[in-house]
Every structure is written in structure tokens, then in C-alpha cells.
Design a protein around this motif. Structure first.
Motif: not given
Length: 78
Positions: A4-8, A47-49, A72-76
Motif C-alpha cells: 500500500t501507499v502507507a507501506n512505501v 524497497l528491494q530489501r 510496480f511492486i504489486n505487479a512484481k
């Protein structure tokens, strides 16, 4: 797990000052909101970690907004 936006935004807490963090609009380009290229690079590593994804330099450049990052992250993850 869906990111979610909050996670980022939570990851931003370690790379931008609180006054910048509190004003981040998920739809606006980060570079226009006081987030510099060094902070974006640090965020890319976080983000990668955190989400076990790979980000190329091209990916990092293309991800201009918080919503871009979330999508992007959700699509990955699919």
C-alpha cells in the motif's frame, strides 16, 4: 500481500526529513516534493530489501510517484 501507499511512505521515514514525509502526495512526482536523487537511491535499496524485488536503474528512474512504486511492486508480486 498487497503493498500500500502507507507501506512505501513508511520506508521513506528513514530517508527524508519528517517535514517532507508529512507532505508527500502519492500522485505527484517525488522529485518535485523535496525528495532528492540520493533519497530515491536509498529508497530503492530499501524497497528491494523489504519486498524482495529487483529494481534496475531504469525502473528506479521510471518510478516517479509513490503510486508508481506501489503499482510496480504489486505487479512484481503477481
Amino acid at each position: 500481500m498487497s503493498v500500500t501507499v502507507a507501506n512505501v511512505i513508511e520506508l521513506f521515514a528513514s530517508v527524508v526529513p519528517p517535514e517532507t514525509l508529512n507532505k508527500i502526495d502519492p500522485d505527484k512526482p517525488l522529485l518535485t516534493q523535496g525528495v532528492d536523487s540520493l533519497a530515491l537511491t536509498t529508497l530503492a535499496v530499501a524497497l528491494q530489501r523489504e519486498f524482495s524485488i529487483e529494481l534496475t536503474i531504469a525502473d528506479t528512474i521510471a518510478l516517479r510517484t509513490v503510486n508508481d512504486i506501489v503499482n510496480f511492486i504489486n505487479a512484481k508480486g503477481k
